[in-house]
Structure formats: C-alpha cells, structure tokens
Design a protein around this motif. Structure first.
Motif, PDB file in Angstrom:
ATOM      1  N   THR A 113      40.120  40.120 -51.146  1.00  0.00           N
ATOM      2  CA  THR A 113      41.231  39.173 -51.099  1.00  0.00           C
ATOM      3  C   THR A 113      41.265  38.477 -49.748  1.00  0.00           C
ATOM      4  O   THR A 113      40.884  39.061 -48.721  1.00  0.00           O
ATOM      5  CB  THR A 113      42.587  39.870 -51.329  1.00  0.00           C
ATOM      6  OG1 THR A 113      42.894  40.708 -50.214  1.00  0.00           O
ATOM      7  CG2 THR A 113      42.559  40.698 -52.601  1.00  0.00           C
ATOM      8  N   ASP A 115      43.850  37.808 -48.092  1.00  0.00           N
ATOM      9  CA  ASP A 115      44.824  38.479 -47.240  1.00  0.00           C
ATOM     10  C   ASP A 115      44.186  39.589 -46.391  1.00  0.00           C
ATOM     11  O   ASP A 115      44.723  39.954 -45.334  1.00  0.00           O
ATOM     12  CB  ASP A 115      45.946  39.078 -48.083  1.00  0.00           C
ATOM     13  CG  ASP A 115      46.990  38.043 -48.479  1.00  0.00           C
ATOM     14  OD1 ASP A 115      46.612  36.862 -48.626  1.00  0.00           O
ATOM     15  OD2 ASP A 115      48.165  38.404 -48.640  1.00  0.00           O
ATOM     16  N   GLN A 116      43.056  40.133 -46.838  1.00  0.00           N
ATOM     17  CA  GLN A 116      42.389  41.198 -46.092  1.00  0.00           C
ATOM     18  C   GLN A 116      41.610  40.677 -44.889  1.00  0.00           C
ATOM     19  O   GLN A 116      41.282  41.449 -43.986  1.00  0.00           O
ATOM     20  CB  GLN A 116      41.415  41.953 -47.006  1.00  0.00           C
ATOM     21  CG  GLN A 116      42.086  42.778 -48.099  1.00  0.00           C
ATOM     22  CD  GLN A 116      41.048  43.388 -49.027  1.00  0.00           C
ATOM     23  OE1 GLN A 116      40.255  42.678 -49.648  1.00  0.00           O
ATOM     24  NE2 GLN A 116      41.050  44.707 -49.113  1.00  0.00           N
ATOM     25  N   GLU A 119      44.794  39.362 -39.963  1.00  0.00           N
ATOM     26  CA  GLU A 119      46.134  39.925 -39.831  1.00  0.00           C
ATOM     27  C   GLU A 119      47.185  38.831 -39.707  1.00  0.00           C
ATOM     28  O   GLU A 119      48.282  38.938 -40.256  1.00  0.00           O
ATOM     29  CB  GLU A 119      46.210  40.843 -38.606  1.00  0.00           C
ATOM     30  CG  GLU A 119      45.408  42.133 -38.736  1.00  0.00           C
ATOM     31  CD  GLU A 119      45.991  43.072 -39.772  1.00  0.00           C
ATOM     32  OE1 GLU A 119      47.218  43.008 -40.001  1.00  0.00           O
ATOM     33  OE2 GLU A 119      45.228  43.860 -40.359  1.00  0.00           O
ATOM     34  N   GLN A 121      49.010  35.111 -40.023  1.00  0.00           N
ATOM     35  CA  GLN A 121      49.123  34.008 -40.971  1.00  0.00           C
ATOM     36  C   GLN A 121      48.387  32.770 -40.479  1.00  0.00           C
ATOM     37  O   GLN A 121      47.710  32.091 -41.256  1.00  0.00           O
ATOM     38  CB  GLN A 121      50.592  33.662 -41.206  1.00  0.00           C
ATOM     39  CG  GLN A 121      50.811  32.487 -42.146  1.00  0.00           C
ATOM     40  CD  GLN A 121      50.328  32.780 -43.549  1.00  0.00           C
ATOM     41  OE1 GLN A 121      50.718  33.765 -44.154  1.00  0.00           O
ATOM     42  NE2 GLN A 121      49.456  31.925 -44.085  1.00  0.00           N
ATOM     43  N   VAL A 124      44.746  32.880 -41.364  1.00  0.00           N
ATOM     44  CA  VAL A 124      44.496  32.648 -42.793  1.00  0.00           C
ATOM     45  C   VAL A 124      44.648  31.168 -43.119  1.00  0.00           C
ATOM     46  O   VAL A 124      43.827  30.588 -43.840  1.00  0.00           O
ATOM     47  CB  VAL A 124      45.453  33.499 -43.661  1.00  0.00           C
ATOM     48  CG1 VAL A 124      45.244  33.193 -45.146  1.00  0.00           C
ATOM     49  CG2 VAL A 124      45.243  34.986 -43.396  1.00  0.00           C
ATOM     50  N   CYS A 148      40.888  32.331 -56.796  1.00  0.00           N
ATOM     51  CA  CYS A 148      40.377  33.512 -56.091  1.00  0.00           C
ATOM     52  C   CYS A 148      39.145  34.068 -56.793  1.00  0.00           C
ATOM     53  O   CYS A 148      39.062  34.061 -58.030  1.00  0.00           O
ATOM     54  CB  CYS A 148      41.438  34.607 -56.052  1.00  0.00           C
ATOM     55  SG  CYS A 148      42.883  34.206 -55.072  1.00  0.00           S
ATOM     56  N   GLY A 156      49.099  38.431 -52.165  1.00  0.00           N
ATOM     57  CA  GLY A 156      48.714  37.066 -51.835  1.00  0.00           C
ATOM     58  C   GLY A 156      49.722  36.299 -51.021  1.00  0.00           C
ATOM     59  O   GLY A 156      49.707  35.063 -51.026  1.00  0.00           O
ATOM     60  N   ARG A 157      50.586  36.984 -50.312  1.00  0.00           N
ATOM     61  CA  ARG A 157      51.625  36.287 -49.567  1.00  0.00           C
ATOM     62  C   ARG A 157      51.024  35.348 -48.526  1.00  0.00           C
ATOM     63  O   ARG A 157      51.408  34.180 -48.423  1.00  0.00           O
ATOM     64  CB  ARG A 157      52.553  37.301 -48.894  1.00  0.00           C
ATOM     65  CG  ARG A 157      53.708  36.657 -48.139  1.00  0.00           C
ATOM     66  CD  ARG A 157      54.663  37.705 -47.597  1.00  0.00           C
ATOM     67  NE  ARG A 157      55.262  38.473 -48.687  1.00  0.00           N
ATOM     68  CZ  ARG A 157      56.120  39.470 -48.482  1.00  0.00           C
ATOM     69  NH1 ARG A 157      56.463  39.818 -47.256  1.00  0.00           N
ATOM     70  NH2 ARG A 157      56.630  40.114 -49.506  1.00  0.00           N
ATOM     71  N   LYS A 158      50.046  35.841 -47.757  1.00  0.00           N
ATOM     72  CA  LYS A 158      49.428  34.996 -46.736  1.00  0.00           C
ATOM     73  C   LYS A 158      48.605  33.885 -47.378  1.00  0.00           C
ATOM     74  O   LYS A 158      48.597  32.745 -46.905  1.00  0.00           O
ATOM     75  CB  LYS A 158      48.571  35.850 -45.792  1.00  0.00           C
ATOM     76  CG  LYS A 158      49.375  36.721 -44.848  1.00  0.00           C
ATOM     77  CD  LYS A 158      48.496  37.490 -43.889  1.00  0.00           C
ATOM     78  CE  LYS A 158      47.812  38.655 -44.563  1.00  0.00           C
ATOM     79  NZ  LYS A 158      47.096  39.528 -43.594  1.00  0.00           N
ATOM     80  N   LEU A 159      47.902  34.216 -48.451  1.00  0.00           N
ATOM     81  CA  LEU A 159      47.103  33.207 -49.149  1.00  0.00           C
ATOM     82  C   LEU A 159      47.976  32.078 -49.670  1.00  0.00           C
ATOM     83  O   LEU A 159      47.676  30.899 -49.453  1.00  0.00           O
ATOM     84  CB  LEU A 159      46.340  33.847 -50.304  1.00  0.00           C
ATOM     85  CG  LEU A 159      45.705  32.868 -51.300  1.00  0.00           C
ATOM     86  CD1 LEU A 159      44.598  32.070 -50.632  1.00  0.00           C
ATOM     87  CD2 LEU A 159      45.191  33.596 -52.529  1.00  0.00           C
ATOM     88  N   GLU A 203      55.254  33.849 -53.109  1.00  0.00           N
ATOM     89  CA  GLU A 203      54.785  35.088 -52.500  1.00  0.00           C
ATOM     90  C   GLU A 203      53.951  35.947 -53.436  1.00  0.00           C
ATOM     91  O   GLU A 203      53.287  36.873 -52.996  1.00  0.00           O
ATOM     92  CB  GLU A 203      55.980  35.906 -51.988  1.00  0.00           C
ATOM     93  CG  GLU A 203      56.755  35.209 -50.878  1.00  0.00           C
ATOM     94  CD  GLU A 203      57.801  36.104 -50.260  1.00  0.00           C
ATOM     95  OE1 GLU A 203      58.013  37.215 -50.786  1.00  0.00           O
ATOM     96  OE2 GLU A 203      58.387  35.710 -49.238  1.00  0.00           O
TER      97      GLU A 203
END
Length: 358
Positions: A113, A115-116, A119, A121, A124, A148, A156-159, A203
């Motif tokens: 993902t 998000d991984q 760290e 935002q 990303v 994805c 997937g919040r950051k994505l 989110e």
C-alpha cells in the motif's frame, strides 16, 4: 444510457517476471485497435512504478533484452494519445526503489500500500504528484483517476488525501465484497455500498462521505462462489504458456491448493467471493448478462457507469474481446467512455447532479 469504462491494467506480472513486448505492448495494441473499430476509447491504467524502474535501469535492460522496455512503453503511450485513448495512474508499491539483480527484479514484497511507503503525509503527497506528472509528461493528457495495485487501498487515509491534494477526481480500487487477510495485504470491502455506482470518499475507500471531493467508482462485480471462478477463460488466462511458471506456482501457493485435503478444498471452493466484470476471465455473453442485469442506479448516483477490468498480460484470446466489443456496439443502450470523460461529467454536473466539491 448505461456507460461502460473499459479499463486495463498495463503491467507485467506482480513478481517482476514477464516480457514487456509479450505481456504489455503487443496485447495493448490489439485491444486499442479493437476498440477503435467501434469508435471507443481504452482506459489504460499505467503502472508507473514499473515504468520508473525500467527507465532507471535502461542501460542494463537494453544489454540483457536487446531492447529498451521503458522507451517502448513511452512510444506506445504517446501513439495511443494521438489515437484518442485514455491514461490513468496505477501503482504497485513493491516496485518502489527496487533493484535489478542478476536473476531479475528484487521487489519489496512486503510493501503493498502507498500508506506504507512514507510516514509523513507530505511525502506521500509528493510521491503521488511525481508519478502523476511523469505519466502526464509521457501521454500529454491530464490524469484524473487512480487504481491501487492488487486493489489494496486500505488503509488509505494518506493515499486518499494525496489523491485529493493532487486534483484526482476518481479512485477505482474497490471490488464490493472482496476481502483479503494475508501477511502483507489486508483489505475488507464487504461493507462497501453494494447498491451504489459510486460514492465520495475521504479516509476509507469503502466508506461514503457526502461532502468529500474524491469519488470512488468500484470495479463492478456480482457475488458468487469460488467455484464460479473456475471457468475455461479464467484457467486459460492464469495458466497458459503465456504466464511464467513461477507466477503460476505462486498463485497456487497463495491459496494453499496443493496442500489442501479434499474436504478442505471443497470448503475453499464454496466460499463467497465477488466475480469481477473482467473481460479476460468471463465469456462475452456472461459479461453482457452481468451488464444488462446490473440494477438501476441508486437515486444519489450521478450517472449509470460500470467499470470493467482486464490485464494486458491476460489478453491471450483476442477473439473473445473482439466479440464482446461487437456485442456492446450493437446495444444502443450502452456506450463506452473513458474515465476522463466520467471525471468531466462529475465535475461539471452534466451527469445530472451538482458538481463535486473542490
């Protein structure tokens, strides 16, 4: 009018094996030409982590393969753009900063993902921006949609924030009813809205939020059992001579097929699963039944659009795809459009609802 988006994931195999000519550019050319015959666009989800790796290792690949896969892809996408096809962003994070060793690509198999990857935002967001701009520079078109790798959009919040901040209109990774619980991939789309063509997300791709800017348009699916996936088309796509033996073995190992006792295998085959509208794994007639039997859109849906999926590496029986496109063209109630066109309808409100909030 029911709209169809014919999307294809433009990539080699997930373990890094495969040949770009055989598994990407040649099948993509046939698909594009087939759709051109009926005046329809192909929506190409370009795997830009692979492309980045190809370009960064161009000299080594040219020496090994006697051709440059990155340059070949660039040339084809530029040509497709002239012919009116559509381009969107697709990423498999396990390719990010991978190495090319003597025995092939050394991927980060634990990274599935976006998000991984980082760290923060901001990192990303910058990462998504760089991949988007790189694709836009190749095809000369604005990129509006994202998918994805392996449908792994949770967490997937950051994505989703990165997509919103980079002016994406559409995310298309959800397959309603899908669930994966593996050491490196966890996702659960069983609670995603099954009665909706699309919904706004902020989110979580499976959770509607009415005032969000980004729209989730899932890959259309119908619920069935695992044994429904055992079709001649799917078996040919997964286990033909076109597929590297290593990939076939990994697929069997993933489900533990070779280790299962008969009763356990039967239980496995009876599990409920979503059957994707995958034109490489279903017959033309089956696809048309699913398309025509899809329920009417929800009252809150801005338009009646179904997203279909395929993979260049599985395009090994062109006649079936040709027959499917002929059936679609003959149906006056169906129209193939690009995801860019869908994004424009969502933005302008021409689909019959107010435009998305920006």
């Amino acid at each position: 009018m029911r709209y169809l988006a014919i999307t294809v994931d433009y990539e080699i195999f997930g373990n890094g094996t495969g040949d770009v000519r055989q598994h990407v550019t040649e099948p993509a050319e046939h698909m594009a030409r087939t759709l051109e015959k009926i005046g329809a666009p192909l929506t190409v989800f370009v795997e830009m982590e692979e492309q980045t790796a190809f370009e960064e290792n161009a000299d080594t690949l040219r020496a090994r393969l006697s051709y440059d896969p990155g340059a070949l892809i660039r040339a084809q996408l530029a040509e497709f753009a002239k012919r009116g096809h559509d381009f969107q962003l697709h990423l498999h994070p396990e390719w990010h900063r991978c190495a090319l060793g003597p025995d092939g690509w050394q991927l980060h198999r634990h990274m599935h993902t976006v998000d991984q990857l980082y760290e923060q935002q901001a990192d990303v967001t910058n990462y998504i921006r760089a991949r988007k701009e790189r694709l836009e520079s190749i095809c000369g078109r604005r990129v509006t949609s994202y998918r994805c790798g392996a449908f792994a959009a949770q967490p997937g919040r950051k994505l989703l924030r990165a997509l919103t901040e980079n002016d994406f209109a559409i995310e298309s990774s959800v397959v309603c009813g899908m669930r994966r619980d593996e050491p490196t991939v966890q996702l659960d789309y069983r609670n995603a809205p099954r009665d909706r063509r699309c919904w706004r997300v902020r989110e979580d791709v499976a959770k509607p939020e009415a005032d969000a800017a980004l729209t989730e348009i899932p890959v259309h699916s119908v619920m069935g059992r695992r044994f429904h996936q055992i079709t001649p088309q799917r078996l040919r796509a997964k286990f033909s001579k076109n597929v590297p033996k290593q990939g076939q073995g990994e697929m069997l190992d993933r489900f533990g097929v070779s280790k299962r006792r008969p009763w356990s295998l039967l239980k496995f085959l009876a599990q409920p699963v979503p059957l994707k509208l995958d034109y490489h794994n279903a017959t033309p007639n089956q696809l048309m039944r699913w398309i025509r039997s899809a329920p009417a859109p929800h009252r809150d849906d801005p338009l009646d659009v179904l997203v279909l999926i395929g993979h260049t590496k599985e395009h090994i029986h062109p006649r079936a795809f040709e027959e499917f496109t002929r059936l679609v063209a003959a149906d006056k109630d169906l129209k193939i459009i690009s995801l860019t066109e869908v994004a424009e309808k969502l933005h302008t409100g021409s689909a019959g609802v107010p435009p998305a909030r920006t």
